[in-house]
Write a protein that holds these residues in place. Sequence first.
Motif, mmCIF file in Angstrom:
data_model
loop_
_atom_site.group_PDB
_atom_site.id
_atom_site.type_symbol
_atom_site.label_atom_id
_atom_site.label_comp_id
_atom_site.label_asym_id
_atom_site.label_seq_id
_atom_site.Cartn_x
_atom_site.Cartn_y
_atom_site.Cartn_z
ATOM 1 N N VAL B 304 -74.629 23.458 -25.011
ATOM 2 C CA VAL B 304 -74.343 24.799 -24.822
ATOM 3 C C VAL B 304 -73.822 25.471 -25.416
ATOM 4 N N PHE B 305 -74.590 26.201 -25.966
ATOM 5 C CA PHE B 305 -74.054 26.923 -27.190
ATOM 6 C C PHE B 305 -73.561 28.513 -27.547
ATOM 7 N N ALA B 407 -73.254 17.959 -23.988
ATOM 8 C CA ALA B 407 -72.405 18.800 -25.660
ATOM 9 C C ALA B 407 -72.096 20.346 -25.356
ATOM 10 N N LYS B 408 -71.147 20.813 -25.698
ATOM 11 C CA LYS B 408 -70.852 22.318 -25.798
ATOM 12 C C LYS B 408 -70.128 22.361 -27.066
ATOM 13 N N PHE B 409 -71.218 24.173 -27.530
ATOM 14 C CA PHE B 409 -70.260 24.123 -29.333
ATOM 15 C C PHE B 409 -70.129 25.571 -29.203
ATOM 16 N N TRP B 410 -68.507 25.213 -30.272
ATOM 17 C CA TRP B 410 -68.250 26.487 -29.876
ATOM 18 C C TRP B 410 -68.396 27.341 -31.283
ATOM 19 N N LEU B 411 -69.637 28.144 -31.846
ATOM 20 C CA LEU B 411 -69.599 28.196 -33.396
ATOM 21 C C LEU B 411 -68.831 29.322 -34.114
ATOM 22 N N ALA B 412 -67.756 28.981 -34.934
ATOM 23 C CA ALA B 412 -66.598 30.056 -35.288
ATOM 24 C C ALA B 412 -66.940 30.344 -36.637
ATOM 25 N N THR B 413 -67.017 32.013 -36.518
ATOM 26 C CA THR B 413 -66.665 32.379 -37.596
ATOM 27 C C THR B 413 -65.200 33.097 -38.366
ATOM 28 N N SER B 414 -65.232 33.286 -39.760
ATOM 29 C CA SER B 414 -63.795 33.641 -39.459
ATOM 30 C C SER B 414 -64.775 35.828 -39.507
ATOM 31 N N LYS B 415 -63.191 36.246 -39.250
ATOM 32 C CA LYS B 415 -63.962 38.052 -38.621
ATOM 33 C C LYS B 415 -64.354 38.316 -40.459
ATOM 34 N N GLU B 464 -65.939 13.978 -20.649
ATOM 35 C CA GLU B 464 -67.042 14.076 -19.787
ATOM 36 C C GLU B 464 -68.230 15.114 -20.930
ATOM 37 N N ALA B 465 -67.640 16.525 -21.279
ATOM 38 C CA ALA B 465 -68.157 17.286 -21.713
ATOM 39 C C ALA B 465 -66.958 18.075 -22.450
ATOM 40 N N PRO B 466 -67.266 17.553 -23.553
ATOM 41 C CA PRO B 466 -66.211 18.160 -24.601
ATOM 42 C C PRO B 466 -66.825 19.155 -25.346
ATOM 43 N N TRP B 467 -65.599 19.796 -25.851
ATOM 44 C CA TRP B 467 -66.338 21.018 -26.354
ATOM 45 C C TRP B 467 -65.874 20.936 -27.542
ATOM 46 N N THR B 468 -67.118 21.126 -28.769
ATOM 47 C CA THR B 468 -67.302 21.079 -30.280
ATOM 48 C C THR B 468 -67.156 22.085 -31.339
ATOM 49 N N LEU B 469 -65.291 22.345 -31.992
ATOM 50 C CA LEU B 469 -65.307 23.812 -32.641
ATOM 51 C C LEU B 469 -66.685 23.627 -33.719
ATOM 52 N N VAL B 470 -67.003 24.360 -33.425
ATOM 53 C CA VAL B 470 -67.693 23.704 -35.579
ATOM 54 C C VAL B 470 -67.086 24.969 -36.215
ATOM 55 N N GLU B 471 -67.195 24.147 -37.339
ATOM 56 C CA GLU B 471 -66.802 25.075 -38.999
ATOM 57 C C GLU B 471 -68.427 26.434 -38.848
ATOM 58 N N ALA B 472 -68.435 27.580 -39.122
ATOM 59 C CA ALA B 472 -69.349 27.783 -39.058
ATOM 60 C C ALA B 472 -69.833 29.494 -40.050
ATOM 61 N N ALA B 478 -72.637 24.047 -40.081
ATOM 62 C CA ALA B 478 -72.107 23.646 -38.857
ATOM 63 C C ALA B 478 -73.405 22.890 -38.387
ATOM 64 N N ARG B 479 -74.976 23.386 -38.577
ATOM 65 C CA ARG B 479 -75.474 22.833 -38.199
ATOM 66 C C ARG B 479 -76.073 21.416 -38.565
ATOM 67 N N ILE B 480 -75.645 20.791 -39.859
ATOM 68 C CA ILE B 480 -75.589 19.208 -39.376
ATOM 69 C C ILE B 480 -74.107 18.493 -38.925
ATOM 70 N N LYS B 481 -73.214 19.485 -38.916
ATOM 71 C CA LYS B 481 -72.417 19.347 -37.710
ATOM 72 C C LYS B 481 -72.702 18.995 -36.352
ATOM 73 N N VAL B 482 -73.653 19.934 -35.662
ATOM 74 C CA VAL B 482 -73.584 19.865 -34.179
ATOM 75 C C VAL B 482 -74.973 19.010 -34.162
ATOM 76 N N LEU B 483 -75.881 18.572 -34.886
ATOM 77 C CA LEU B 483 -76.418 18.034 -34.693
ATOM 78 C C LEU B 483 -75.836 16.046 -35.137
ATOM 79 N N LYS B 484 -75.175 16.306 -35.546
ATOM 80 C CA LYS B 484 -74.459 14.845 -36.036
ATOM 81 C C LYS B 484 -73.746 14.355 -34.475
ATOM 82 N N THR B 485 -73.396 15.800 -33.786
ATOM 83 C CA THR B 485 -72.832 15.339 -32.712
ATOM 84 C C THR B 485 -73.757 15.560 -31.096
ATOM 85 N N VAL B 486 -74.518 16.077 -31.729
ATOM 86 C CA VAL B 486 -75.518 15.830 -30.389
ATOM 87 C C VAL B 486 -76.352 13.478 -30.303
#
Lengths: 495, 495
Positions: B304-305, B407-415, B464-472, B478-486
């Motif tokens: 989930v993205f 696996a669920k990802f929240w991609l977070a950027t600053s404003k 079982e279905a954790p969120w991963t907050l991704v510094e984006a 961000a992409r590498i963190k996602v890939l490694k988490t998956v």
Amino acid sequence: MFEDAELGHTLSKEKFDRRIAAVRNALLDAQYALLESRGASVVVLMTGVEGAGRSETANALMSWLDPRHVEVNGLADPSDEEQERPRFWRFWRALPSRGKIGFFFGSWYNYPVLRSSLGRKRQWGKLDRRISEINRFEQMLANEHTLVLKFWFHLSRKALRKRQRELKKHKATRWRVTARDRRFLKHYDDFREVAEHLLRETSQAHAPWLIVEGSDRRYREMFVAGELLEALKARLAAPETKAPLPATPTPSSSVDRNRTVLAALDLTKKLTKDEYEDELERAQGALAMLSRHKRFKDHSVILVFEGNDAAGKGGAIRRVAGAFDSRMVRVIPIAAPTDEEKLHPYLWRFWRHLPRRNNIVIFDRSWYGRVLVERVERFCAAGDWQRAYAEIDDFEEEMTGHGIVVAKFWLATSKEEQLKRFKERERVSFKHYKITPDDWRNRKKWDAYAQAVCDMVARTSTKEAPWTLVEANDKYYARIKVLKTVRKRIEEALE
Amino acid sequence: MFEDAELGHTLSKEKFDRRIAAVRNALLDAQYALLESRGASVVVLMTGVEGAGRSETANALMSWLDPRHVEVNGLADPSDEEQERPRFWRFWRALPSRGKIGFFFGSWYNYPVLRSSLGRKRQWGKLDRRISEINRFEQMLANEHTLVLKFWFHLSRKALRKRQRELKKHKATRWRVTARDRRFLKHYDDFREVAEHLLRETSQAHAPWLIVEGSDRRYREMFVAGELLEALKARLAAPETKAPLPATPTPSSSVDRNRTVLAALDLTKKLTKDEYEDELERAQGALAMLSRHKRFKDHSVILVFEGNDAAGKGGAIRRVAGAFDSRMVRVIPIAAPTDEEKLHPYLWRFWRHLPRRNNIVIFDRSWYGRVLVERVERFCAAGDWQRAYAEIDDFEEEMTGHGIVVAKFWLATSKEEQLKRFKERERVSFKHYKITPDDWRNRKKWDAYAQAVCDMVARTSTKEAPWTLVEANDKYYARIKVLKTVRKRIEEALE
């Protein structure tokens, strides 16, 4: 045919790198333009010699395109739900909606090619029948806003053997050469012969074969990306270039209005209430017994009900549905298509309701809307309803070829009887929902509808999927005739 | 519990005939009113003692109702496509759309009742877990415009034995007593004990059990028709009586804005281009190998993205999708629901995309829209998004319980970073399609979205279905963190 694809085409890394950025950007642009216009769906077949780089190429394309609007269909072994439907069901099911791109690995070519070449005695006659099915299917797709691109990945026997040897050399890649691959190499010459024939016979302007030399990764990826791009651009530039209609004569209007299949019906036929009740019980009982027959489990039944407005379709359907265990029956009322349905070829919304084995589906109105209301009311172009006869024929052949029992009913009333029923419906409160302004409007075009019905019957009544015209001025008579016909059709199938 | 249903209720032919015409007309009227209003879908469970007349009753109802708007679901043995999805998939798949009535024979009760009573060692603990699943499922249905009616067809042991004896006496009916029926009779007392417990625990105001004495055909048909009619009429009269929300506290607003999971992210994290390319190749290679692992065939993967607008979801998705063979992956972009989807419970449009085994589905936006955009923009009532947390939890538990890797990802950027990207998108022509007035509008509600994200993570991140907050702020990172988490999630599942 494959000569050009055995010349050893390659593309240097330098050239590839120089070109690829532009191609990728252009591909993305074309993809978004397609998505925005919803002008066509794109079907891309990835087929050919095993090991010639099909999946690598698809993977590369997938990473260049926006994968959110691409569907890749493996379509390896059919599931049990797929096996219980006609062969093309799984392909229909996987057709992308307009705006989307679908890649197909397993496709309508797999079965005929492999069956005809690997291991089995070759059956050219059967192959040719498949070929003509395929050509008609792709013609239909082209007419229904689908861009069909067929890539044939080729490797010469020598190149294939070399590839397998190299893979086997290294521990890391050895697993990639399967028993199937080895068997394929053994039968290579047979396969090539069948493939040449097949490709020659199925290459058409609206669904061309594009032969890709598969030995060099960069070459084949650039080739496929380039061809896809050109095809997309051409389509976006000229969205309305439909494949010309095959030369079918327009249905001939019957010269003598009084000598039509409809005029020949004896609408005075009737049953008394007692006769009806007696026959109803007998006919429903017989259907119930048939549906419990051991061999019924191998079949499914599709019933089509069409007829004049207020001809009593609903009542007849209820009597048929009521004969079976309710778990086996589904009635599909055909109304306006949903938005998902509108984005697919015309017949998609009927394909999706085909029953599993041991089940009965009753269509209350059907795909014949195309040659009835859509023809008469001009909801579609003349070309569209004219080609529909042949498309419907193919559709129903898919059904009957799969052992599905098909029966189609036209319930006919006289114009006077219809008027009487309309008036009654307006009078009786709980029948009120059954009468709409549309009904009155349709009635004004009685003759045009009659003409359309006669053409429809003449062109789509086949031995396997016959039309039964039902004299429906008397509801009792009509229902019993329907029930008896269904019974007869099922009995014939179980014999 | 079953005492009343063992009193020997009967209905004379005379009384039945006198009432039935009125009941049938009223039923038809109610059915059409339902169809017109599209106010609710109706789910009718037909369950209980085998041989107590369920299918006869359904058949009768089917002949009284307009069968075009009724779907009868046998749901006997699951097909292979069903077996490869979570248990509730087949029920979701069969849910009628609003305006329609669906009868269910096989239902979510079959498995727990039969398993717990017939032949096997009884497992009360397991049964109770099922019961609470069922209660939550039915609660969700009730909240999602579904009228749930549960008929339990009852026969006493004596009556059942008598019925089987009578059937066996006559040649014409002997076949109807199966080995299963005989086995059922043998275990009757166990079954009854389990059933009592089950019915007591699953009877709720919004999904009541209605116990039908099954011995007399006329009685049971009139009973079921009457109850269905009353329920329909009540619903049509008061369409908006929703089941009250279970007492869940409203997600607590974080008091300290600066101490949230989002604020705690270190958005300065980054990778150089070289590091990125190196890591990308390694991570994608590892995923590719995992997907060829023998045990991977028993699993499927759901990713989930979610993320701020312009946070780089699309780019991350492409890198993940690109790691797998394209035939295994499908990306589902979530946009506005189609008209078919709107006529079903909220989660239906996500359930329909659950993958078969050995496949990966990537949701680009997801069911979390309910507690994000729909909450912030007030597209749904407060009660609707508040109950969504629990519903989503159940949904994902169905997945993980079936062995699906989630696996669920929240991609977070600053404003500030978002603003920079918006401006770049407006400048660069081929990124233009990516920026819409909506994006600027959403941006104005930055804080409200941040609040919603924190609540979402707090309430739906499970083991079982954790969120991963991704510094984006840095796309590479961000992409590498996602890939490694998956990769990690899949590795854990295959262990």
